[in-house]
Design a protein around this motif. Structure first.
Motif, PDB file in Angstrom:
ATOM      1  N   ALA A  85     -11.400 -63.922  33.089  1.00  0.00           N
ATOM      2  CA  ALA A  85     -10.875 -63.380  34.501  1.00  0.00           C
ATOM      3  C   ALA A  85      -9.285 -63.748  34.278  1.00  0.00           C
ATOM      4  O   ALA A  85      -8.809 -63.724  33.158  1.00  0.00           O
ATOM      5  N   THR A  86      -9.181 -62.265  34.890  1.00  0.00           N
ATOM      6  CA  THR A  86      -7.312 -62.807  34.841  1.00  0.00           C
ATOM      7  C   THR A  86      -7.099 -62.449  36.321  1.00  0.00           C
ATOM      8  O   THR A  86      -7.314 -61.547  37.722  1.00  0.00           O
ATOM      9  N   MET A  87      -5.941 -62.698  36.069  1.00  0.00           N
ATOM     10  CA  MET A  87      -5.087 -62.597  37.634  1.00  0.00           C
ATOM     11  C   MET A  87      -3.549 -62.015  37.203  1.00  0.00           C
ATOM     12  O   MET A  87      -2.977 -62.748  37.047  1.00  0.00           O
ATOM     13  N   GLU A  88      -3.307 -61.369  38.414  1.00  0.00           N
ATOM     14  CA  GLU A  88      -1.299 -61.234  38.009  1.00  0.00           C
ATOM     15  C   GLU A  88      -0.424 -62.311  39.546  1.00  0.00           C
ATOM     16  O   GLU A  88      -1.255 -61.867  40.353  1.00  0.00           O
ATOM     17  N   THR A  89       0.748 -62.365  39.223  1.00  0.00           N
ATOM     18  CA  THR A  89       1.059 -62.567  40.230  1.00  0.00           C
ATOM     19  C   THR A  89       2.970 -62.542  39.941  1.00  0.00           C
ATOM     20  O   THR A  89       2.735 -62.444  38.846  1.00  0.00           O
ATOM     21  N   ASP A  90       4.028 -62.056  41.319  1.00  0.00           N
ATOM     22  CA  ASP A  90       5.207 -62.386  41.387  1.00  0.00           C
ATOM     23  C   ASP A  90       5.820 -62.952  41.424  1.00  0.00           C
ATOM     24  O   ASP A  90       6.953 -63.031  40.851  1.00  0.00           O
TER      25      ASP A  90
END
Length: 105
Positions: A96-101
């Motif tokens: 899984a992947t997830m981007e965050t600022d």
């Protein structure tokens, strides 16, 4: 008494920026300044290379790991400098992947 290393881990071309030990599974996972992350056994054997997703282009295409954590169930979470979280199995499979600022420390 002098302490001697149990094993010497090799495989990175650049300085290590993060590492974790999963004693339950007998693994050491480390990430270097220019990637990738490597999984070693406690004896020093290189087992796997954890490659991040290849969807990035340009100057952010190089994934620089900042934080690594492994679970006793065999999951490895890596936070990269560009705000990307990746979850890998100990077999090296990206799950899984997830981007965050947000800035994670």
């Amino acid at each position: 008494d002098f302490a001697t290393p149990r094993a010497v881990l090799t495989g990175h071309d650049y300085e290590i920026t993060c590492a974790t030990i999963c004693a339950e599974l007998g693994l050491v996972i480390s990430g270097s300044k220019e990637g990738p992350c490597l999984i070693h056994s406690m004896n020093g054997d290189l087992l796997r290379t954890l490659e991040g997703p290849e969807t990035l282009e340009g100057p952010e295409s190089c994934l620089r790991p900042k934080l690594i954590q492994a679970s006793r169930e065999g999951h490895c979470v890596i936070y990269y400098e560009n705000g990307l979280f990746c979850v890998f199995s100990v077999n090296g499979r990206l799950q899984a992947t997830m981007e965050t600022d947000d800035k994670i420390k």
